[in-house]
Design a protein around this motif. Structure first.
Motif, PDB file in Angstrom:
ATOM      1  N   LEU A  16       0.859  -1.184   0.000  1.00 11.97           N
ATOM      2  CA  LEU A  16       0.000   0.000   0.000  1.00 11.97           C
ATOM      3  C   LEU A  16       0.892   1.229   0.000  1.00 11.97           C
ATOM      4  CD1 LEU A  16      -2.724   1.519   0.378  1.00 11.97           C
ATOM      5  CD2 LEU A  16      -2.384   1.248   2.846  1.00 11.97           C
ATOM      6  N   ASN A  17       0.810   2.023  -1.065  1.00 12.86           N
ATOM      7  CA  ASN A  17       1.573   3.262  -1.174  1.00 12.86           C
ATOM      8  C   ASN A  17       0.628   4.445  -0.992  1.00 12.86           C
ATOM      9  OD1 ASN A  17       3.953   1.829  -1.815  1.00 12.86           O
ATOM     10  ND2 ASN A  17       3.435   1.816  -3.992  1.00 12.86           N
ATOM     11  N   VAL A  18       0.955   5.314  -0.032  1.00  9.66           N
ATOM     12  CA  VAL A  18       0.114   6.483   0.241  1.00  9.66           C
ATOM     13  C   VAL A  18       0.996   7.708   0.409  1.00  9.66           C
ATOM     14  CG1 VAL A  18      -1.679   5.098   1.354  1.00  9.66           C
ATOM     15  CG2 VAL A  18       0.133   6.108   2.736  1.00  9.66           C
ATOM     16  N   ALA A  19       0.386   8.882   0.270  1.00 10.18           N
ATOM     17  CA  ALA A  19       1.114  10.138   0.442  1.00 10.18           C
ATOM     18  C   ALA A  19       1.604  10.266   1.879  1.00 10.18           C
ATOM     19  CB  ALA A  19       0.215  11.321   0.077  1.00 10.18           C
ATOM     20  N   ASN A  20       2.662  11.039   2.068  1.00 12.63           N
ATOM     21  CA  ASN A  20       3.260  11.184   3.393  1.00 12.63           C
ATOM     22  C   ASN A  20       2.332  11.850   4.400  1.00 12.63           C
ATOM     23  OD1 ASN A  20       5.774   9.971   2.826  1.00 12.63           O
ATOM     24  ND2 ASN A  20       6.527  11.859   1.878  1.00 12.63           N
ATOM     25  N   ASP A  21       1.366  12.622   3.924  1.00 10.60           N
ATOM     26  CA  ASP A  21       0.484  13.331   4.852  1.00 10.60           C
ATOM     27  C   ASP A  21      -0.764  12.524   5.219  1.00 10.60           C
ATOM     28  OD1 ASP A  21      -0.679  13.439   2.362  1.00 10.60           O
ATOM     29  OD2 ASP A  21      -1.253  15.554   2.473  1.00 10.60           O
ATOM     30  N   ILE A  22      -0.859  11.272   4.760  1.00  8.10           N
ATOM     31  CA  ILE A  22      -2.007  10.427   5.123  1.00  8.10           C
ATOM     32  C   ILE A  22      -1.764   9.849   6.513  1.00  8.10           C
ATOM     33  CG2 ILE A  22      -3.368   8.395   4.522  1.00  8.10           C
ATOM     34  CD1 ILE A  22      -3.682  10.724   2.590  1.00  8.10           C
ATOM     35  N   PRO A  23      -2.648  10.131   7.484  1.00  7.32           N
ATOM     36  CA  PRO A  23      -2.399   9.722   8.881  1.00  7.32           C
ATOM     37  C   PRO A  23      -2.799   8.281   9.164  1.00  7.32           C
ATOM     38  CG  PRO A  23      -4.434  10.971   8.759  1.00  7.32           C
ATOM     39  CD  PRO A  23      -3.877  10.937   7.344  1.00  7.32           C
ATOM     40  N   ILE A  24      -2.052   7.322   8.627  1.00 12.08           N
ATOM     41  CA  ILE A  24      -2.305   5.916   8.937  1.00 12.08           C
ATOM     42  C   ILE A  24      -1.042   5.316   9.541  1.00 12.08           C
ATOM     43  CG2 ILE A  24      -4.062   5.612   7.149  1.00 12.08           C
ATOM     44  CD1 ILE A  24      -1.996   4.271   5.411  1.00 12.08           C
ATOM     45  N   GLN A  41       3.076  -3.804   8.563  1.00 13.25           N
ATOM     46  CA  GLN A  41       4.496  -3.455   8.460  1.00 13.25           C
ATOM     47  C   GLN A  41       4.648  -2.183   7.638  1.00 13.25           C
ATOM     48  OE1 GLN A  41       7.036  -6.661   7.097  1.00 13.25           O
ATOM     49  NE2 GLN A  41       8.667  -5.265   6.508  1.00 13.25           N
ATOM     50  N   LYS A  42       5.615  -1.355   8.024  1.00 12.14           N
ATOM     51  CA  LYS A  42       5.933  -0.148   7.264  1.00 12.14           C
ATOM     52  C   LYS A  42       7.370  -0.225   6.805  1.00 12.14           C
ATOM     53  CE  LYS A  42       6.034   4.909   7.456  1.00 12.14           C
ATOM     54  NZ  LYS A  42       5.763   6.126   8.265  1.00 12.14           N
ATOM     55  N   GLU A  43       7.594   0.042   5.520  1.00  9.37           N
ATOM     56  CA  GLU A  43       8.952   0.000   4.990  1.00  9.37           C
ATOM     57  C   GLU A  43       9.699   1.267   5.400  1.00  9.37           C
ATOM     58  OE1 GLU A  43       9.201  -0.732   0.832  1.00  9.37           O
ATOM     59  OE2 GLU A  43       8.850  -2.885   1.080  1.00  9.37           O
ATOM     60  N   LYS A  44      10.954   1.078   5.829  1.00  6.83           N
ATOM     61  CA  LYS A  44      11.764   2.212   6.240  1.00  6.83           C
ATOM     62  C   LYS A  44      12.366   2.892   5.013  1.00  6.83           C
ATOM     63  CE  LYS A  44      12.962   0.285  10.757  1.00  6.83           C
ATOM     64  NZ  LYS A  44      14.070  -0.116  11.675  1.00  6.83           N
ATOM     65  N   LYS A  45      12.216   4.222   4.966  1.00  5.04           N
ATOM     66  CA  LYS A  45      12.758   4.994   3.850  1.00  5.04           C
ATOM     67  C   LYS A  45      13.466   6.232   4.394  1.00  5.04           C
ATOM     68  CE  LYS A  45       9.177   3.749   0.466  1.00  5.04           C
ATOM     69  NZ  LYS A  45       8.158   4.298  -0.481  1.00  5.04           N
ATOM     70  N   THR A  52       5.172   3.511   2.278  1.00  2.00           N
ATOM     71  CA  THR A  52       4.875   2.173   1.782  1.00  2.00           C
ATOM     72  C   THR A  52       4.620   1.239   2.964  1.00  2.00           C
ATOM     73  OG1 THR A  52       6.212   2.437  -0.221  1.00  2.00           O
ATOM     74  CG2 THR A  52       5.719   0.185   0.481  1.00  2.00           C
ATOM     75  N   PHE A  53       3.470   0.592   2.924  1.00  2.00           N
ATOM     76  CA  PHE A  53       3.083  -0.354   3.969  1.00  2.00           C
ATOM     77  C   PHE A  53       2.829  -1.721   3.348  1.00  2.00           C
ATOM     78  CE2 PHE A  53       1.660   3.798   5.426  1.00  2.00           C
ATOM     79  CZ  PHE A  53       2.081   3.834   6.747  1.00  2.00           C
ATOM     80  N   LEU A  54       2.956  -2.766   4.148  1.00  2.00           N
ATOM     81  CA  LEU A  54       2.494  -4.093   3.753  1.00  2.00           C
ATOM     82  C   LEU A  54       1.165  -4.336   4.441  1.00  2.00           C
ATOM     83  CD1 LEU A  54       5.544  -4.375   2.978  1.00  2.00           C
ATOM     84  CD2 LEU A  54       5.262  -6.817   3.400  1.00  2.00           C
ATOM     85  N   ILE A  55       0.179  -4.774   3.682  1.00  2.00           N
ATOM     86  CA  ILE A  55      -1.147  -5.028   4.236  1.00  2.00           C
ATOM     87  C   ILE A  55      -1.514  -6.492   4.019  1.00  2.00           C
ATOM     88  CG2 ILE A  55      -1.953  -2.653   3.981  1.00  2.00           C
ATOM     89  CD1 ILE A  55      -3.406  -3.436   1.436  1.00  2.00           C
ATOM     90  N   LEU A  56      -2.230  -7.050   4.990  1.00  3.16           N
ATOM     91  CA  LEU A  56      -2.599  -8.463   4.987  1.00  3.16           C
ATOM     92  C   LEU A  56      -4.106  -8.570   5.059  1.00  3.16           C
ATOM     93  CD1 LEU A  56      -1.714 -11.486   5.290  1.00  3.16           C
ATOM     94  CD2 LEU A  56      -1.667 -11.079   7.754  1.00  3.16           C
TER      95      LEU A  56
END
Length: 204
Positions: A16-24, A41-45, A52-56
């Motif tokens: 799941l790719n979202v903008a940086n200002d999305i509060p999730i 999980q959130k990928e470190k950048k 970028t998140f991993l969703i299940l």
């Protein structure tokens, strides 16, 4: 944007790719059309242009009774497996011979209050918590379960709720005397709230 994770497609894991200002955050439940997905999980950048998140994919709405006797529920990812390995049928624990469980299950859900003696009902089967981890990944908890027998007296199989005898029962008790109030005045009725027959103090 949701992208298929080709390496783990069979596990129904997506990116799941979202903008940086999305509060999730990790542990949130995402609605995707008619499905529920948990962010686990959130990928470190470094200075990334998006998150970028991993969703299940969630496949069960788990229900349980917490230590306070309250019914709780959460969308979760539940998997169970038969132990196919040849192993001993009995083990000795504390000088007692007990059967070795043949089935185990796993739950991934947002962090919740789940005690080690909690039981779940999933598709007419009972499961008991043997261990959990809610600290390794903030916001998410991993629960290990073993099979147990359905309690025909206290388990509500139809509604997937185990140990209904542990549900807290609340009542509002009012005096037998009639209470009168004047129009325009502040009404402060006299009553007592009980939990399992014991009076409690509660703000209202």
């Amino acid at each position: 944007i949701i992208l298929t994770n080709k390496d783990k497609e069979h596990q129904k894991i997506m990116f799941l790719n979202v903008a940086n200002d999305i509060p999730i955050v990790v542990g949130d439940i995402v609605n995707w059309e008619t499905e529920k997905w948990i962010i686990f999980q959130k990928e470190k950048k470094v200075n990334g242009t998006y998150q970028t998140f991993l969703i299940l994919q969630c496949n069960y709405l788990m229900k349980w009774i917490d230590s306070k006797g309250h019914l709780r529920q959460s969308w979760s990812h539940f998997t169970s497996s038969l132990d196919s390995k040849v192993k001993e049928n009995f083990r000795t624990w504390n000088s007692l011979i007990t059967p070795q469980p043949n089935k185990y299950a796993e739950i991934i859900m947002p962090k919740n209050e789940v005690a080690r003696d909690t039981s779940f009902i999933v598709e007419d089967e009972a499961w008991s918590v043997v261990e959990y981890d809610h600290s390794s990944v903030p916001g998410v908890m991993y629960i290990s379960l073993t099979e147990e027998k359905i309690n025909l007296i206290y388990d509500d199989v139809e509604n997937c709720i185990a140990d209904t005898d542990k549900l807290a029962k609340y009542e509002i008790v009012v005096p037998t005397e009639k209470q009168n109030f004047i129009v325009g005045s502040i009404v402060s009725p006299v009553f007592t709230i009980t939990k399992n027959g014991i009076p409690i103090e509660i703000e209202y």
